[in-house]
Design a protein around this motif. Structure first.
Motif, mmCIF file in Angstrom:
data_model
loop_
_atom_site.group_PDB
_atom_site.id
_atom_site.type_symbol
_atom_site.label_atom_id
_atom_site.label_comp_id
_atom_site.label_asym_id
_atom_site.label_seq_id
_atom_site.Cartn_x
_atom_site.Cartn_y
_atom_site.Cartn_z
ATOM 1 N N PRO A 28 0.748 -1.228 0.015
ATOM 2 C CA PRO A 28 -0.049 -0.049 0.005
ATOM 3 C C PRO A 28 0.748 1.110 -0.085
ATOM 4 N N ARG A 29 2.003 1.152 0.618
ATOM 5 C CA ARG A 29 2.840 2.375 0.619
ATOM 6 C C ARG A 29 3.483 2.669 -0.418
ATOM 7 N N SER A 30 4.057 1.684 -1.282
ATOM 8 C CA SER A 30 4.537 2.191 -2.867
ATOM 9 C C SER A 30 3.503 2.497 -3.657
ATOM 10 N N ALA A 31 2.135 1.866 -3.471
ATOM 11 C CA ALA A 31 1.280 2.236 -4.306
ATOM 12 C C ALA A 31 0.617 3.594 -4.125
ATOM 13 N N ALA A 32 0.861 3.827 -2.889
ATOM 14 C CA ALA A 32 0.110 5.683 -2.679
ATOM 15 C C ALA A 32 1.677 6.388 -3.184
ATOM 16 N N ALA A 33 2.601 6.059 -2.985
ATOM 17 C CA ALA A 33 3.779 6.744 -3.309
ATOM 18 C C ALA A 33 3.713 6.841 -4.869
ATOM 19 N N GLY A 56 2.777 -3.313 -11.887
ATOM 20 C CA GLY A 56 1.813 -2.370 -12.335
ATOM 21 C C GLY A 56 2.338 -1.010 -11.736
ATOM 22 N N PHE A 57 3.172 -1.124 -10.869
ATOM 23 C CA PHE A 57 3.876 0.155 -10.455
ATOM 24 C C PHE A 57 5.220 -0.398 -9.796
ATOM 25 N N PRO A 58 6.199 0.544 -9.747
ATOM 26 C CA PRO A 58 7.425 0.173 -8.934
ATOM 27 C C PRO A 58 7.035 0.086 -7.637
ATOM 28 N N VAL A 59 8.128 -0.834 -6.711
ATOM 29 C CA VAL A 59 8.300 -0.577 -5.302
ATOM 30 C C VAL A 59 9.072 0.567 -5.178
ATOM 31 N N TYR A 60 8.740 1.273 -4.108
ATOM 32 C CA TYR A 60 9.756 2.455 -3.619
ATOM 33 C C TYR A 60 10.687 1.776 -2.543
#
Length: 462
Positions: A28-33, A56-60
């Motif tokens: 959830p934190r990477s998705a929000a970032a 679908g998105f990168p990890v931070y």
């Protein structure tokens, strides 16, 4: 057959939907970032490459050390992507960190040389066998500089590349052969460049096509990797390098070998390992331990031909002596200091032995799983680099990759891997080991790859 393939594609799509949903729910934190990043960056992140991950998105990233990355949601990954080679030394290697901190305290960039540069120049000449070197800020810049020099000394305009190649942002290399026709690779915009005037492209390993393409006498240089690594790994055919060198010499064509990826073959790259004799050699990414850097070296003959056009500067005459390459940050003191640390303490023969042994362990274990399950896949390994490809035999040309590649399975594998704590190069299924990669890291991959095979076989898609 079409109906069967459609069923498989749909089923793979369902599996991918499940993996991407699992990825989203656990990060959830990477998705929000990522959503926040899209408000301020053109393509979501600081670089448009960062959007290319199968979840679908990168990890931070929260931290990275050795062969592991920890994201801001607390997940630990074994990293076989290693920044698409930029992190081949491993993350935060002590020698590089120490050298960087020391140099930062003494000035990062002055557009003046430091004594470290004397050691670096001598070591580059020793490792790669070419006497004269220039530092740049990236391998792309190094390739641009090499091409520019080749045009200056030959008076020719065209650059020959091999279909499926990747040489960074070099415009001349943005072409490929698809369905027998030359066009832009990967849907790249032509950007106002008349590629019919500046580029020529043939298939890798095709000696006859290479000979014909160079026979016109209008090609300044051939720009090539020793073997293809960025389109799915394409091994070099027996005798191809000998033919390439003979034809380029006979036609007066400069031979540029780009070792940006294949430096993973050993301390002097594939060139030193196999006794190649390029006129110009390029490398980048890993060469300064993750600090932006590129290098190119030239033979004495190339240097003398260039000096005849652009001599050394006369300090009594006001002139720029501008070669059209480089920039004020090229060869900066910070880069030189970290490059020395990499060459002296990290990319050593002993560390390459460890890296190559672990890459061999990974490749052999993957081959065993493929064989046990009678799957029409293969594994290619060169030095510390390996690749799983979903086709029966190694491709010989870019056309073979286009015809046989299973992009749907690659994407599914990448998403599954990320959920299970494995990172691989996001553009295809290529693995790289670093000095910090352990046998336990490799065995973790073997376990996860076996589970992936169970997943796709259980779903009936292979």
């Amino acid at each position: 057959m079409a109906a069967k393939n459609a069923l498989h594609s749909t089923t793979i799509g369902d599996l991918l939907d499940h993996e991407q949903q699992r990825f989203l729910e656990r990060r959830p934190r990477s998705a929000a970032a990522w959503e926040e990043g899209k408000k301020h960056f053109l393509y979501g992140g600081p670089s448009h490459w960062m959007r290319r991950w199968a979840g679908g998105f990168p990890v931070y990233v929260d931290s990275a050390s050795g062969a592991h990355i920890i994201d801001i949601d607390g997940h630990d990954y074994v990293d076989f992507a290693l920044g698409d080679t930029g992190g081949m030394c491993g993350h935060a290697p002590e020698a590089v960190t120490r050298a960087a901190l020391r140099q930062l305290q003494n000035g990062a960039t002055m557009m003046l040389p430091t004594e470290d540069s004397l050691w670096v120049g001598a070591e580059l000449a020793r490792r790669f066998g070419l006497p004269y070197w220039t530092l740049t800020t990236s391998a792309t810049d190094a390739n641009r500089g090499a091409i520019r020099i080749a045009r200056m000394i030959t008076g020719r305009d065209k650059v020959l590349v091999f279909s499926g190649c990747y040489h960074g942002g070099v415009e001349e290399a943005h072409v490929e052969i698809r369905d027998g026709r030359v066009g832009m690779r990967n849907m790249i915009h032509p950007n106002g460049v008349d590629h019919s005037s500046v580029s020529r492209v043939v298939e890798f390993n095709d000696v006859a096509a290479l000979d014909e393409a160079l026979s016109h006498g209008d090609v300044a240089c051939v720009l090539t990797e020793p073997l293809m690594t960025n389109f799915g790994m394409i091994p070099v055919a027996d005798g191809f390098h000998q033919a390439l060198r003979e034809i380029t010499r006979r036609t007066g064509t400069v031979l540029i070998i780009d070792e940006t990826h294949t430096i993973s073959s050993g301390p002097g790259g594939y060139t030193a390992q196999h006794g190649l004799a390029p006129d110009i050699l390029v490398a980048g990414k890993a060469i300064a331990g993750g600090i932006p850097a590129g290098i190119f070296g030239v033979s004495r003959e190339i240097a003398e031909r260039l000096w005849a056009i652009v001599p050394m500067v006369n300090p009594r005459v006001r002139q720029s002596a501008h070669l059209g390459i480089g920039g004020t940050l090229a060869g900066n003191a910070l880069t030189v200091a970290t490059m020395r640390a990499v060459l002296e303490e990290v990319l050593t023969p002993a560390n390459f032995e460890v890296m190559i042994a672990n890459a061999s362990r990974l490749a052999e274990a993957a081959r065993g799983i493929i064989s046990d399950n009678k799957l029409p896949w293969h594994v290619t390994q060169i030095g510390a680099r390996a690749e799983i490809m979903f086709m029966p035999a190694p491709p010989k040309t870019g056309a073979d990759v286009i015809a046989g590649r299973r992009g749907d399975l690659e994407t599914l594998l990448h998403a599954f891997y990320m959920n299970e704590g494995i990172l691989v190069t996001p553009f295809h299924t290529m693995f790289l080991t670093c000095p910090a990669t352990s046998q336990a890291d490799v065995d973790r991959h073997t376990e996860i790859f076996g589970r992936f095979v169970d997943l796709v076989r259980g779903a009936g898609v292979v």
